[in-house]
Scaffold this motif. Structure first.
Motif, PDB file in Angstrom:
ATOM      1  N   GLY A  37       0.841  -1.199   0.000  1.00 16.80           N
ATOM      2  CA  GLY A  37       0.000   0.000   0.000  1.00 16.80           C
ATOM      3  C   GLY A  37       0.874   1.245   0.000  1.00 16.80           C
ATOM      4  O   GLY A  37       2.092   1.163  -0.215  1.00 16.80           O
ATOM      5  N   PRO A  38       0.271   2.409   0.260  1.00 19.92           N
ATOM      6  CA  PRO A  38       1.034   3.669   0.217  1.00 19.92           C
ATOM      7  C   PRO A  38       2.121   3.733   1.283  1.00 19.92           C
ATOM      8  O   PRO A  38       3.066   4.503   1.152  1.00 19.92           O
ATOM      9  N   CYS A  44      -5.764   2.162  -0.497  1.00 23.83           N
ATOM     10  CA  CYS A  44      -5.816   3.538  -1.010  1.00 23.83           C
ATOM     11  C   CYS A  44      -6.056   3.553  -2.509  1.00 23.83           C
ATOM     12  O   CYS A  44      -6.986   4.186  -3.006  1.00 23.83           O
ATOM     13  N   GLY A  98      -9.934   2.647  -2.022  1.00 22.48           N
ATOM     14  CA  GLY A  98     -10.132   3.780  -1.114  1.00 22.48           C
ATOM     15  C   GLY A  98     -10.024   5.114  -1.814  1.00 22.48           C
ATOM     16  O   GLY A  98     -10.855   5.468  -2.636  1.00 22.48           O
ATOM     17  N   CYS A  99      -8.958   5.840  -1.486  1.00 22.00           N
ATOM     18  CA  CYS A  99      -8.792   7.214  -1.978  1.00 22.00           C
ATOM     19  C   CYS A  99      -9.048   7.351  -3.467  1.00 22.00           C
ATOM     20  O   CYS A  99      -9.828   8.204  -3.900  1.00 22.00           O
ATOM     21  N   ASP A 110      -1.623   2.354   8.599  1.00 22.02           N
ATOM     22  CA  ASP A 110      -2.853   2.075   9.344  1.00 22.02           C
ATOM     23  C   ASP A 110      -2.674   1.041  10.440  1.00 22.02           C
ATOM     24  O   ASP A 110      -3.267   1.160  11.513  1.00 22.02           O
ATOM     25  N   LEU A 154      -4.336   7.403   7.392  1.00 20.73           N
ATOM     26  CA  LEU A 154      -4.310   8.211   6.170  1.00 20.73           C
ATOM     27  C   LEU A 154      -3.148   7.754   5.304  1.00 20.73           C
ATOM     28  O   LEU A 154      -2.050   7.502   5.807  1.00 20.73           O
ATOM     29  N   ALA A 155      -3.388   7.699   4.002  1.00 15.49           N
ATOM     30  CA  ALA A 155      -2.359   7.217   3.075  1.00 15.49           C
ATOM     31  C   ALA A 155      -1.073   8.022   3.190  1.00 15.49           C
ATOM     32  O   ALA A 155       0.026   7.465   3.210  1.00 15.49           O
ATOM     33  N   HIS A 156      -1.219   9.371   3.273  1.00 20.11           N
ATOM     34  CA  HIS A 156       0.001  10.187   3.286  1.00 20.11           C
ATOM     35  C   HIS A 156       0.786  10.038   4.575  1.00 20.11           C
ATOM     36  O   HIS A 156       1.989  10.237   4.600  1.00 20.11           O
ATOM     37  N   HIS A 176      -2.925  13.096   0.532  1.00 18.56           N
ATOM     38  CA  HIS A 176      -3.044  12.234  -0.635  1.00 18.56           C
ATOM     39  C   HIS A 176      -4.503  11.861  -0.812  1.00 18.56           C
ATOM     40  O   HIS A 176      -5.136  11.458   0.152  1.00 18.56           O
TER      41      HIS A 176
END
Lengths: 477, 477
Positions: free
Chosen positions: A11-12, A40, A44-45, A323, A330-332, B456
């Motif tokens: 993932g991110p 993400c 997701g995002c 996570d 949050l991804a970032h 992001h």
């Protein structure tokens, strides 16, 4: 197999850590059991942003006449095309991640990892979507020895502990993405960012949406003004909102799902109905089958992996990012934690991620974006904290583009005027917030932020005006 | 009449100066001969932004199917409605300015001012649109004595010194705003921000547009990459572009206007045609009838009023702000110069406006926004200047929202990595730029800008990536 750094989860958090580690000269093996890019990018995002863009286009088509553009004949949503476009966006970005990892010479393994010891993983073959050559597809379970291991497995939607929640039309984000037709109606449970985004997507595409929140307001973790403003936007687009109510039962009635909402204060019940119930209330750690105990990796009472400011777990060779650590899902944040973790491993001196400088965005239109302390949080520490507000109604750019709602709110300390928090509801608020995050990072003051020249007409002028307002010298309100 | 501070011109320079002066306790009289808000609000920034918004809606309606939204039947532009909406936007904002001035107790006088002496103006009554009560409408010419006088009269489009330029269908921005129907075709002369904006407005609304520029590129004053990227966007939307050519004649042929373009290198001529010719090439000072000599206010060879860094002219009691000084003809510069001028008068210590920290935006879609030095300017001082680029093609947010063009370019000094310039072509680039302006203001470095956590998926991630790219450690390209 042997490697210097093994990362579980692409993932991110995981893939960015892998890229940075490779940049720093480490030999990296990335183990992924499902999709490159993680939740993400795949669930997701990114797919929600792609759908929000469709929702925005639908909204503009419906509002076109307000701007002098007359659409003769009706507009309709081709849901199959919406899904296809969304998938094309995801596939293109996933191809990008694959290319970056390949160029960084990161070894990608399709597999499900579990700890055997602090330096050893067992990797079971799975048919993960990593797009790699044969070399990365395991024939059988193999052990992977690594000097360091980063756990980046992420999180999953929490189940709703309510009778009837096992009905097949009670879905989560994954289920929403699996829909092949637009639902006539939905009850969305949870008015955090995810619930708000799905509410607007489905409402703008034509579903009838009811949004339910246990806490007293929409976006309950944000500054109160932000939640109130976004609630106004969503209600204005036809979303029915119930806050401060518990979901106590779900049942199928007349082929619809009936959701019972109970007011915890007086016990009064309300019933709302939808073709589907979309649960967007809370997430839990994805650690099942990881066998963290074998490596001596401790978790907290809720199962999140415990990590320090450099992402180190209780096992000296194991780190955890993203996570799965339970810190700001949050991804970032996952990406930055990944960078911090590997830079520290490489002997650099990265700054740990500071919670009070993490931006968070709800990607509705207008967006709601926040960084730092809310007014309430600031007043706890400093009762005289300075607060400035600027409504977008007073912004030339907002008026020119037909934006009726939105505000910028700046919170600063009373002594030096140091910026403590910025909260924005506006079109592209997530982009506007970048300036505020830099201001926090550089410990800027109201004076400094107010004297910056902002282009006219832009929405960013509202940030300067909110700073002036906090000092009692606003020019345009 | 007598006053402490007289301000000539209620544009973004004059009215903001009046508000700030009133805040600082000065007695202010604002003399306006046409409209509150000046060119910016009435005939510049704001009405064009309102039309650009309509153009964007028209563009989205045409592209709706790409997003899965099917518009059954054709879409058409109701030009009368476009004009009405534009005027409603202007009127609403003008009402706002009037309210602010009233609340600030600024006396507004409808009149045309000319200097009698360094402390004295003659004000002739005119029917200016100031919306004030009778008290501010003069019955006859009156003298206005003032301790200080600020000249904020602005600028006007320069005429094109070419045979045929006096044809009634050779228009400027004012003429473009006076059109009551969509032109079938236009030749737009000048590919600066104004020419580019009008090109996109008319092209998206359905006109056939030819854009002509004397210098070698679109946006010739911007960083080369920015101009090239915007040219690609405009060409992609059907605008025919001719650069590096002089307009040498305009003539009516077959009821169209034929514009002769001459290549100064080889003398070769090209002819292009349009129903209208829109001249957006250069501006001159608005000082006619001001009788500046009577106050001893000097102008330069081109007629611009000479002003120092605190906006003081050669006459000790007279200041000048905004376009009339010939310094960066931008509304936000005028406003800031106005604030600097009155704060200095009030005994405060304002920082003068620094040219290398002035943001400038071309409000096309995507926008083109710049602050600080271009790559070429930076390399003149520092041949090893660090430059980082990030194409939006590699941005998750850009891909999700269907943006194909755009880039972020960061220029920094080679010694400390101090940010010298940032250049962006992207949706909302003007908003994205705010972070960069703050970075310049606070003298931030590539390291500082790169380590900031950006949400992001946002386009602002591209700013961080461009900084990483300048250091040779980009993650996503």
């Amino acid at each position: 197999m042997k490697t210097e750094l093994a990362i579980i989860g692409a993932g991110p958090g995981g893939y960015v850590a892998a890229l940075r580690a490779a940049q720093l000269g480490m030999q990296v093996t990335l183990v992924e059991s499902a999709h490159l890019g993680g939740v993400c990018l795949n669930r997701g995002c990114i797919p929600t942003k792609a759908m929000l863009e469709t929702a925005a286009v639908a909204h503009y088509v419906h509002r076109a006449r307000d701007f002098g553009v007359v659409v003769e004949g009706p507009a309709r949503v081709d849901y199959e095309a919406v899904v296809a476009r969304r998938q094309a966006v995801v596939d293109r970005l996933k191809g990008g991640v694959r290319g970056l990892l390949r160029r960084g010479k990161v070894q990608i393994v399709a597999g499900r990892a579990s700890f055997v010891g602090p330096h050893e993983l067992m990797v079971e073959p799975v048919a993960a979507d990593i797009g790699a050559g044969k070399s990365a597809l395991l024939q059988a379970a193999e052990t992977l020895e690594a000097e360091r291991i980063i756990v980046a497995t992420g999180s999953k939607p929490a189940a709703l502990p309510v009778p009837g929640a096992d009905h097949p039309r009670v879905i989560d984000s994954d289920g929403a993405l699996a829909l092949t037709a637009l639902p006539k109606s939905l009850v969305i449970i949870g008015a955090g960012p995810v619930g708000c985004e799905w509410s607007q997507i489905f409402a703008r595409l034509g579903s009838s949406v009811t949004l339910v929140e246990m806490l007293p307001s929409v976006l309950p973790r944000s500054d109160g003004d932000v939640g109130a403003e976004l609630a106004k936007v969503l209600a204005g687009e036809g979303v029915t909102i119930h806050t401060g109510v518990l979901v106590t039962a779900i049942a199928e009635v007349d082929s619809e799902l009936e959701v019972t909402l109970t007011n915890p204060k007086d016990g009064l019940e309300t019933k709302v109905r939808g073709e589907y119930v979309l649960v967007a209330a809370g997430r839990g750690p994805l650690t099942e089958g990881l066998n963290l105990e074998a490596a001596g990796v401790a978790t907290d009472a809720h199962g999140w992996v415990t990590a320090d400011e450099f992402q180190r777990t209780s096992a000296p060779s194991v780190l955890a990012i993203g996570d799965v650590t339970g810190q700001a899902l949050l991804a970032h944040v996952a990406s930055h934690q990944g960078i911090v973790a590997v830079e520290k491993l490489a002997g650099l001196s990265p700054d740990p991620v500071r919670e009070d400088r993490i931006p968070a965005v709800t990607y509705t239109d207008p967006e709601a974006a926040s960084v730092g302390l809310t007014e309430a949080q600031a007043r706890e520490k400093d009762p005289n904290a300075l607060v400035g507000r600027f409504p977008l109604l007073a912004s030339g750019r907002a008026v020119a583009q037909g934006t009726e709602n939105g505000l910028v709110k700046v919170v600063a300390d009373s002594r030096y005027g140091r910026i403590l928090g910025v909260h924005i509801v506006a079109p592209h608020a997530g982009e506007l917030l970048a300036e505020a995050v830099l201001a926090l990072e550089l410990e800027a003051t109201l004076d400094e932020l107010a004297k910056v020249i902002r282009s006219h007409p832009t929405l960013s002028e509202a940030v300067g005006e909110a700073c002036l307002a906090a000092q009692g010298r606003a020019l345009h309100i």
